[in-house]
Design an enzyme around this catalytic site. Structure first.
Site, mmCIF file in Angstrom:
data_model
loop_
_atom_site.group_PDB
_atom_site.id
_atom_site.type_symbol
_atom_site.label_atom_id
_atom_site.label_comp_id
_atom_site.label_asym_id
_atom_site.label_seq_id
_atom_site.Cartn_x
_atom_site.Cartn_y
_atom_site.Cartn_z
ATOM 1 N N HIS A 84 -45.999 84.186 -103.312
ATOM 2 C CA HIS A 84 -44.729 84.432 -104.011
ATOM 3 C C HIS A 84 -43.763 85.326 -103.238
ATOM 4 O O HIS A 84 -43.038 86.141 -103.822
ATOM 5 C CB HIS A 84 -44.987 85.014 -105.415
ATOM 6 N N CYS B 100 -42.940 90.729 -110.098
ATOM 7 C CA CYS B 100 -43.958 90.364 -109.095
ATOM 8 C C CYS B 100 -43.550 90.544 -107.636
ATOM 9 O O CYS B 100 -44.144 91.320 -106.905
ATOM 10 C CB CYS B 100 -44.327 88.884 -109.232
HETATM 11 CA CA CA Z 1 -46.440 89.835 -111.923
#
Ligand code: CA
Length: 521
Positions: free
Chosen positions: A162, A108
């Protein structure tokens, strides 16, 4: 005149100082693009006509799904076949350009940083996602959002971040005019609340209190550029289940606002789904033919894509907005059955095609020809250069760093444009693991799962990174699943593929790698 060493040394020092060989070059150094003058002229003409018509440069909307597999959308081979029809994603692709070789990073956060900075993880330093209370984010990086803001764009991020939680690294401080979402990744809010997954925490008040006290954000948050983060509701399991509906509501309202605004916009809509754990939203329990929560999640994501695209049309924005739909890595296979589908070898966490090849759909009615399909190489880093080019501010690309992205405007906009990218570089943490040139790929490092069977699922846990004994070549057209190496028959490829790696490594000599930014402090 007498020889005077001190004068000579002073002159030498002055000469050295006057030559700015340690200073950054005057113009930005980006990944060299293949030149296609005809398609460049076509794209330029289209953009000029649009700017005349709308009086501003185009809007950019990126829809980024979490962990969606290359094969999940119906048009990529999944959909009905895999128990989760995706009519909205399919029609978005049918009305525009469907890429079969769009590349993300294996996980990610590295992908998100690459998408935003145009730089590979080795340069932005986010080699892996920060989990729970780990530190580290976009330190010293310059995002497309920041440069577009300076160019007069309204920039927004909705959904998952994130990329670091400390104040300096929050979205509103690295380029976004407005932000609504959560700072981490969905499972860190809920897996310790779920008695099915973690009863030893749920039924222990001490352990629950320990996690609640851990220093990471556990709430939905919002912020305006340069302002303080405002804490909204705590992300419990029912909140997480419906969070993508909240994100969709925000984006639809944002588009209504932008329709009345003189500024063009740049919006990243980053879904929470279909990352594990997929708790079905209200009305989505068992809605998919597959009935599994992941499949219900795919159906929900597809419905939201339909809502967002409809909002673009309803508000008169579609004709002047580039839409890009993609995923941040291949399917997560370690949390079976909460997992997606790829026809390729490997999954999230690997540099087999299954880990990094993602759906890539571009749509722009009247501008991008409908019904196109291309296997041209596209790295998500290219969105950085392409976005700046669409905004007419190519010159804003910073000159003090290497940019791995390529301007793909002409590939996307010209009737039957071809990719401007020469090759794809695959990274496993700080290791250059593989290179792709045309349909050929050479591996230097590979991820071995379980007993080394390529059919085995799960490239994250129970997997090892191994150095290949020699370069292993695959032909991805003949063998998309990377089962049969062709190294000895294709040794003529060695100087080409190794040459590409050497060219890439030379850029790292000129611009040394950044040390890992994600640490447990
Ligand atoms: Ca991801």
């Amino acid at each position: 005149m007498m020889w005077r060493p001190t004068t000579f040394l002073a002159a030498l020092a002055a000469a050295i100082l006057s030559v700015s060989w340690s200073a950054p070059p005057a113009t930005a150094e980006t990944e060299p693009a293949l030149q296609h003058p005809d398609q460049q002229a076509q794209a330029r003409a289209k953009l000029e006509a649009l700017e005349t018509k709308f009086g501003k440069t185009p809007n950019i909307l990126i829809m980024l799904v979490d962990d969606l597999g290359w094969g999940d959308p119906g048009i990529y081979g999944g959909g009905v076949m895999s128990g989760a029809p995706t009519p909205n994603i399919d029609s978005l692709a049918e009305g525009g350009l469907m890429l079969t070789s769009a590349y993300a990073q294996p996980t990610c956060s590295p992908t998100r940083a690459t998408l935003m900075t145009g730089r590979l993880p080795i340069r932005h330093g986010i080699y892996r996602p920060p989990m729970y209370s780990e530190k580290g984010g976009l330190v010293g990086e310059i995002t497309a959002a920041e440069l577009l803001h300076k160019a007069g764009y309204h920039t927004a991020l909705v959904g998952k971040w994130h990329l670091g939680e400390s104040e300096a690294q929050q979205p509103q401080n690295v380029g976004y005019d407005e932000y609504f979402g959560f700072l981490g990744v969905c499972d860190i809010y809920t897996e310790w609340r779920d008695p099915y997954f973690n009863p030893e925490v749920v039924y222990s008040p001490e352990r629950t209190a320990m996690i609640k006290a851990a220093p990471y954000s556990k709430h939905l948050v919002k912020a305006k550029r340069g302002g303080k983060l405002e804490q909204l509701e705590e992300i419990t399991i029912p909140v997480l289940a419906n969070v993508d509906q909240q994100f969709a509501d925000y984006t639809v309202e944002f588009l209504q606002r932008m329709a009345k605004d003189k500024q063009p916009f740049y919006l990243i809509h980053a879904f929470s789904k279909v990352h594990f754990d997929n708790y079905p939203a209200k009305g989505y329990h068992g809605k998919s033919p597959g009935k599994y929560p992941y499949k219900d999640g795919v159906v929900e994501v597809d419905d939201i894509v339909g809502r967002i695209v409809k909002a673009l049309h309803d508000n008169g924005l579609a004709e002047n907005t580039l839409v890009f739909f993609t995923s941040d890595n291949g399917p997560e296979e370690d949390m079976y059955p909460d997992t997606g589908y790829t026809p390729f070898r490997g999954g999230k966490g690997s540099t087999w095609e299954g880990g990094v090849r993602v759906p890539g759909i571009f749509s722009w009615p009247g501008v991008i020809k409908a019904g196109r399909e291309s296997d041209g190489l596209f790295d998500l880093a290219d969105m950085f250069n392409t976005s700046l080019a669409l905004a007419g501010v190519r010159d804003a690309i910073p000159a003090d760093r290497y940019i791995d992205g390529v301007d793909q405007t002409s590939f996307l906009l010209a009737g039957d444009g071809i990719s401007n990218r020469r090759s794809i570089f695959y990274y496993l943490n700080d290791k250059l693991a593989a290179v792709r040139w045309n349909e050929y790929k050479a591996h230097r490092y590979i991820v071995e799962v379980g007993n080394g069977q390529y059919e085995a699922m799960g490239s994250m846990q129970n997997a090892t990174i191994q150095q290949a004994a020699k370069s292993i070549f695959y032909n991805l057209y003949v063998d998309p699943k990377e089962r049969q190496a062709v190294t000895i028959r294709k040794l003529w490829l060695a100087p080409i593929l190794q040459g590409e790696m050497a060219r890439h490594k030379a850029t790292l000599m000129r611009y040394p790698p950044k040390k890992p930014q994600v640490t447990l402090e």
